[in-house]
Design a protein around this motif. Sequence first.
Motif, PDB file in Angstrom:
ATOM      1  N   ALA A 112       0.825  -1.219   0.237  1.00 24.02           N
ATOM      2  CA  ALA A 112      -0.045  -0.122   0.147  1.00 24.02           C
ATOM      3  C   ALA A 112       0.842   1.483   0.089  1.00 24.02           C
ATOM      4  CB  ALA A 112      -0.825  -0.129   1.150  1.00 24.02           C
ATOM      5  N   ASP A 113       1.992   1.197   0.877  1.00 21.96           N
ATOM      6  CA  ASP A 113       2.639   2.507   0.954  1.00 21.96           C
ATOM      7  C   ASP A 113       3.587   2.548  -0.199  1.00 21.96           C
ATOM      8  OD1 ASP A 113       1.720   2.899   3.353  1.00 21.96           O
ATOM      9  OD2 ASP A 113       3.602   1.972   4.389  1.00 21.96           O
ATOM     10  N   LEU A 114       4.169   1.606  -1.102  1.00 19.40           N
ATOM     11  CA  LEU A 114       4.603   1.808  -2.252  1.00 19.40           C
ATOM     12  C   LEU A 114       3.669   2.295  -3.324  1.00 19.40           C
ATOM     13  CD1 LEU A 114       6.870  -1.394  -2.577  1.00 19.40           C
ATOM     14  CD2 LEU A 114       7.698   0.825  -2.093  1.00 19.40           C
ATOM     15  N   ARG A 151      10.870  13.341  -8.379  1.00 20.35           N
ATOM     16  CA  ARG A 151      11.234  11.823  -8.503  1.00 20.35           C
ATOM     17  C   ARG A 151      12.098  10.920  -7.632  1.00 20.35           C
ATOM     18  NH1 ARG A 151      11.486  10.727 -15.213  1.00 20.35           N
ATOM     19  NH2 ARG A 151      10.783   8.651 -14.373  1.00 20.35           N
ATOM     20  N   LEU A 152      12.991  11.751  -7.319  1.00 18.31           N
ATOM     21  CA  LEU A 152      14.339  11.054  -6.410  1.00 18.31           C
ATOM     22  C   LEU A 152      13.574  11.087  -4.974  1.00 18.31           C
ATOM     23  CD1 LEU A 152      16.933   9.908  -6.017  1.00 18.31           C
ATOM     24  CD2 LEU A 152      17.846  12.331  -5.821  1.00 18.31           C
ATOM     25  N   GLU A 153      12.960  11.918  -4.485  1.00 20.55           N
ATOM     26  CA  GLU A 153      12.281  11.979  -3.318  1.00 20.55           C
ATOM     27  C   GLU A 153      11.439  10.702  -3.203  1.00 20.55           C
ATOM     28  OE1 GLU A 153       8.974  14.433  -0.979  1.00 20.55           O
ATOM     29  OE2 GLU A 153      10.155  15.747  -1.771  1.00 20.55           O
ATOM     30  N   HIS A 154      10.642  10.636  -4.289  1.00 23.44           N
ATOM     31  CA  HIS A 154       9.743   9.424  -4.196  1.00 23.44           C
ATOM     32  C   HIS A 154      10.520   8.060  -4.112  1.00 23.44           C
ATOM     33  CE1 HIS A 154       5.589  11.496  -5.552  1.00 23.44           C
ATOM     34  NE2 HIS A 154       6.326  12.342  -4.943  1.00 23.44           N
ATOM     35  N   LEU A 155      11.465   7.978  -4.952  1.00 21.89           N
ATOM     36  CA  LEU A 155      12.220   6.471  -4.913  1.00 21.89           C
ATOM     37  C   LEU A 155      12.758   6.496  -3.558  1.00 21.89           C
ATOM     38  CD1 LEU A 155      13.842   6.976  -8.630  1.00 21.89           C
ATOM     39  CD2 LEU A 155      12.404   5.277  -7.672  1.00 21.89           C
ATOM     40  N   ARG A 156      13.620   7.592  -2.962  1.00 19.37           N
ATOM     41  CA  ARG A 156      14.071   7.430  -1.499  1.00 19.37           C
ATOM     42  C   ARG A 156      12.869   6.752  -0.619  1.00 19.37           C
ATOM     43  NH1 ARG A 156      17.989  12.702  -2.049  1.00 19.37           N
ATOM     44  NH2 ARG A 156      19.686  11.815  -3.086  1.00 19.37           N
ATOM     45  N   GLU A 157      11.633   7.421  -0.718  1.00 17.64           N
ATOM     46  CA  GLU A 157      10.646   7.029   0.312  1.00 17.64           C
ATOM     47  C   GLU A 157      10.369   5.722  -0.020  1.00 17.64           C
ATOM     48  OE1 GLU A 157       6.028   8.484   1.169  1.00 17.64           O
ATOM     49  OE2 GLU A 157       7.263  10.027   0.166  1.00 17.64           O
ATOM     50  N   ALA A 158      10.361   5.330  -1.147  1.00 19.13           N
ATOM     51  CA  ALA A 158      10.032   3.972  -1.472  1.00 19.13           C
ATOM     52  C   ALA A 158      10.974   2.922  -0.759  1.00 19.13           C
ATOM     53  CB  ALA A 158       9.720   3.491  -3.015  1.00 19.13           C
ATOM     54  N   LEU A 159      12.318   3.162  -1.014  1.00 14.11           N
ATOM     55  CA  LEU A 159      13.429   2.599  -0.367  1.00 14.11           C
ATOM     56  C   LEU A 159      13.203   2.678   1.151  1.00 14.11           C
ATOM     57  CD1 LEU A 159      16.556   3.324  -2.002  1.00 14.11           C
ATOM     58  CD2 LEU A 159      15.820   1.135  -1.579  1.00 14.11           C
ATOM     59  N   ALA A 160      12.577   3.689   1.870  1.00 14.92           N
ATOM     60  CA  ALA A 160      12.426   3.706   3.317  1.00 14.92           C
ATOM     61  C   ALA A 160      11.294   2.744   3.778  1.00 14.92           C
ATOM     62  CB  ALA A 160      11.914   4.965   3.630  1.00 14.92           C
ATOM     63  N   VAL A 161      10.163   2.687   2.504  1.00 16.03           N
ATOM     64  CA  VAL A 161       9.156   1.784   2.989  1.00 16.03           C
ATOM     65  C   VAL A 161       9.609   0.329   2.943  1.00 16.03           C
ATOM     66  CG1 VAL A 161       7.073   0.775   1.829  1.00 16.03           C
ATOM     67  CG2 VAL A 161       7.317   3.400   2.012  1.00 16.03           C
ATOM     68  N   LEU A 162      10.354  -0.004   2.234  1.00 19.11           N
ATOM     69  CA  LEU A 162      11.107  -1.221   1.978  1.00 19.11           C
ATOM     70  C   LEU A 162      12.023  -1.694   3.240  1.00 19.11           C
ATOM     71  CD1 LEU A 162      11.812  -1.654  -1.565  1.00 19.11           C
ATOM     72  CD2 LEU A 162      10.037  -2.611  -0.275  1.00 19.11           C
TER      73      LEU A 162
END
Length: 138
Positions: free
Chosen positions: A38-40, A58-69
Amino acid sequence: MEMRTLIEGLAEEAERQLRDRAWAPSPADRATAAQAAADLHTTIGTPHTQEALTAIDRLEHLREALAVLAIALARVHGRLAWFLGAAVTALAPVLHWRALPDDDGPTFGAVRPTPEQYTDAEEAIRRLHGTLVLITGS
């Protein structure tokens, strides 16, 4: 090697283990996978939406996705942890990307990714999302 290719291999292995019943995620694993999925989904939008964003966003979103994982990884053990750990490792190059100019100063080794690299990472995360949904049993 492209991130999408690495993630595709991980996703195929996880899906094969699920299909062959070699991996039966626990209820806690399924709940963690559901939250991460859901978070991804919230973090990485559609290709059209992502491509319309600035490089910084875009980079912020990718880093946020890494944080979710990473957060999901911290909550589990066993196969789901191994899967998430390998996914985070495959996506680690994102941590060395920068969207800002260097202004002739040190960047700690950060590099500017190409638009294709952004797209590759975003597609890899969308692929992970799909596998996490399968892990939930939904």
